[in-house]
Design a protein around this motif. Structure first.
Motif, short mmCIF file in Angstrom:
data_model
loop_
_atom_site.label_atom_id
_atom_site.label_comp_id
_atom_site.label_asym_id
_atom_site.label_seq_id
_atom_site.Cartn_x
_atom_site.Cartn_y
_atom_site.Cartn_z
N PRO A 140 -0.99 7.60 -4.87
CA PRO A 140 -1.07 6.86 -3.60
C PRO A 140 -2.41 6.13 -3.47
N ASP A 141 -2.38 5.03 -2.71
CA ASP A 141 -3.63 4.33 -2.39
C ASP A 141 -4.36 5.06 -1.27
N ALA A 142 -3.59 5.83 -0.50
CA ALA A 142 -4.18 6.51 0.66
C ALA A 142 -3.39 7.77 0.99
N ILE A 143 -4.09 8.75 1.55
CA ILE A 143 -3.43 9.98 2.00
C ILE A 143 -3.80 10.19 3.48
N ILE A 144 -2.79 10.40 4.31
CA ILE A 144 -3.05 10.77 5.71
C ILE A 144 -2.63 12.24 5.84
N HIS A 145 -3.62 13.10 5.95
CA HIS A 145 -3.39 14.55 5.85
C HIS A 145 -3.22 15.15 7.25
N MET A 154 0.85 -1.21 0.00
CA MET A 154 0.00 0.00 0.00
C MET A 154 0.88 1.25 0.00
N GLN A 155 0.64 2.13 -0.94
CA GLN A 155 1.40 3.38 -1.04
C GLN A 155 0.63 4.48 -0.31
N ILE A 156 1.26 5.06 0.72
CA ILE A 156 0.58 6.07 1.54
C ILE A 156 1.33 7.40 1.47
N LEU A 157 0.62 8.47 1.18
CA LEU A 157 1.21 9.81 1.24
C LEU A 157 0.82 10.45 2.57
N ASP A 197 5.53 10.99 13.24
CA ASP A 197 5.31 9.66 13.85
C ASP A 197 4.51 8.74 12.94
N VAL A 198 3.61 9.31 12.15
CA VAL A 198 2.83 8.46 11.24
C VAL A 198 3.76 7.82 10.21
N VAL A 199 4.69 8.62 9.68
CA VAL A 199 5.64 8.07 8.71
C VAL A 199 6.50 6.99 9.37
N ARG A 200 6.95 7.28 10.59
CA ARG A 200 7.79 6.33 11.32
C ARG A 200 7.06 4.98 11.49
N HIS A 201 5.80 5.04 11.89
CA HIS A 201 5.06 3.79 12.11
C HIS A 201 4.74 3.06 10.83
N GLY A 202 4.42 3.84 9.80
CA GLY A 202 4.13 3.22 8.50
C GLY A 202 5.34 2.44 8.01
N VAL A 203 6.51 3.05 8.13
CA VAL A 203 7.75 2.41 7.68
C VAL A 203 8.00 1.15 8.52
N LEU A 225 5.08 -0.55 5.23
CA LEU A 225 4.23 0.05 4.22
C LEU A 225 5.09 1.01 3.40
N ASN A 226 4.62 1.30 2.21
CA ASN A 226 5.36 2.20 1.33
C ASN A 226 4.88 3.64 1.61
N VAL A 227 5.59 4.32 2.48
CA VAL A 227 5.10 5.63 2.97
C VAL A 227 5.98 6.76 2.45
N THR A 228 5.35 7.80 1.95
CA THR A 228 6.08 9.00 1.53
C THR A 228 5.58 10.17 2.39
N GLY A 229 6.49 10.81 3.11
CA GLY A 229 6.12 11.96 3.93
C GLY A 229 6.56 13.25 3.26
N VAL A 230 5.71 14.26 3.26
CA VAL A 230 6.08 15.55 2.68
C VAL A 230 5.82 16.70 3.65
N GLY A 231 6.75 17.66 3.65
CA GLY A 231 6.54 18.92 4.34
C GLY A 231 6.22 19.99 3.31
N SER A 232 6.12 21.25 3.74
CA SER A 232 5.73 22.29 2.78
C SER A 232 6.82 22.56 1.74
N ASN A 233 8.06 22.20 2.06
CA ASN A 233 9.14 22.39 1.07
C ASN A 233 8.95 21.49 -0.15
N GLU A 234 8.57 20.24 0.12
CA GLU A 234 8.37 19.31 -1.01
C GLU A 234 7.04 19.54 -1.70
#
Ligand SMILES: NC(=O)c1ccc[n+]([C@@H]2O[C@H](COP(=O)([O-])OP(=O)(O)OC[C@H]3O[C@@H](n4cnc5c(N)ncnc54)[C@H](OP(=O)(O)O)[C@@H]3O)[C@@H](O)[C@H]2O)c1
Length: 284
Positions: free
Chosen positions: A52-57, A1-4, A15-21, A25-34
């Motif tokens: 992505p299959d899912a977005i955690i906003h 599952m690909q999660i943004l 922490d969400v990215v940390r737990h997903g990894v 899970l295939n997790v991509t985390g972005v801040g406002s720079n990216e």
């Protein structure tokens, strides 16, 4: 599952990215720079490419007091940013978790607010978070709205870090004691969010650590556990005015979590204990 995950540079997103990894899970985390979520074109391009299959906003304009005077910036991030993400999620058919807040409620009464209660925000930040909830509901079918409160995590500033800093120089503090709610440890919440996004139990949820307290109880527990000798004077909201009005009753019922078969979060005192350990680990 690909999660943004948006807001990776903040407390919760980190922490969400940390737990997903950790859960492979295939997790991509972005801040406002990216990815600046207020830029509709960039959001569309990014999400159409990543698919992505899912977005955690988790990204938001979170400066509650500043928001009262900086309304356009707060609106753009919280409302337009969420609209951009929700529409882009619809295009690629991604599930969506929108993180909201206890500040959507007016804080009247003393009973816990239920998931289906009608929001009535009393501050501008809360208003923008509520507007964004409405957009998520309008745009999407496969969504979760998760209202959280009094957040603390390793990656950012929060009430616990402020108390620990003040304890280094002060022996006496005035703390507001007539606002009630529940702290939320991002470490605990992120486990729940990763469970949730892999399910199809959509809807509006409240999620925070178990138990209710006021800010005086919260501060006392921090100082007891951290062995700081600080005298606390209880002051009322009226005696400690802030730019934004805050709800006095931020208690939220967690019945939807329980009914849907999700595990509730540990008690808030236990969360403080583990957070202090996490902070100490980081110092070493
Ligand atoms: N903190 C609380 O006590 C609390 C209470 C209830 C609910 N919540 C909600 O919980 C969620 C997480 O809060 P938090 O405490 O983790 O937030 P936070 O630490 O303040 O982090 C905010 C995040 O939003 C990102 N962001 C801001 N503007 C952006 C933009 N234009 N484009 C992309 N990203 C942007 C920031 O990215 P950069 O740093 O890279 O700019 C940062 O990663 C938010 O939805 C918040 O409303 C928080």
């Amino acid at each position: 599952m690909q999660i943004l995950v948006t807001g990776v540079t903040g407390q919760l997103g980190h922490d969400v990215v940390r737990h997903g990894v950790e859960r492979n899970l295939n997790v991509t985390g972005v801040g406002s720079n990216e990815l600046d979520i207020t830029n509709e074109k960039k959001v569309n391009e990014y999400i159409n490419q990543l698919k992505p299959d899912a977005i955690i906003h988790c990204a938001a304009y979170t400066a509650v007091d500043k928001a009262e005077d900086d309304r356009d910036a707060c609106w753009n991030v919280n409302v337009e940013g969420t609209r951009n993400l929700a529409k882009a999620a619809k295009n690629v058919d991604a599930k969506f978790i929108y993180i909201s807040t206890d500040y959507v409620f007016d804080g009247e009464g003393s009973s816990p607010f239920k998931e289906q209660d009608t929001p009535n925000p009393i501050g501008y930040y809360g208003l923008t978070k509520y507007k964004a909830e409405e957009i998520v509901k309008q745009e999407l079918d496969r969504f979760f709205i998760v209202r959280i409160s009094w957040v603390f995590g390793i990656n950012g500033n929060n009430f616990i870090k402020t108390m620990l800093r003040l304890a280094e120089t002060k022996s006496e503090l005035n703390i507001v004691g007539d606002q009630y709610g529940s702290p939320t440890y991002t470490f605990d919440l992120s486990k729940l969010l990763i469970d949730m996004i892999q399910s199809d139990k959509y809807g509006i949820y409240h999620a925070s650590n178990e138990g209710f307290c006021n800010w005086v109880d919260f501060a006392k527990e921090i100082f007891i556990q951290n062995q700081n000798e600080v005298e606390i004077n209880l002051v009322t909201t009226e005696e400690y005015p802030t730019r934004a009005v805050r709800p006095k009753n931020s208690r939220m019922s967690k019945s939807k979590l329980i009914d849907s078969g999700f595990r509730t979060l540990p008690k808030w005192q236990d969360a403080i204990k583990r957070y202090l350990e996490e902070l100490n680990q980081e110092v070493k």
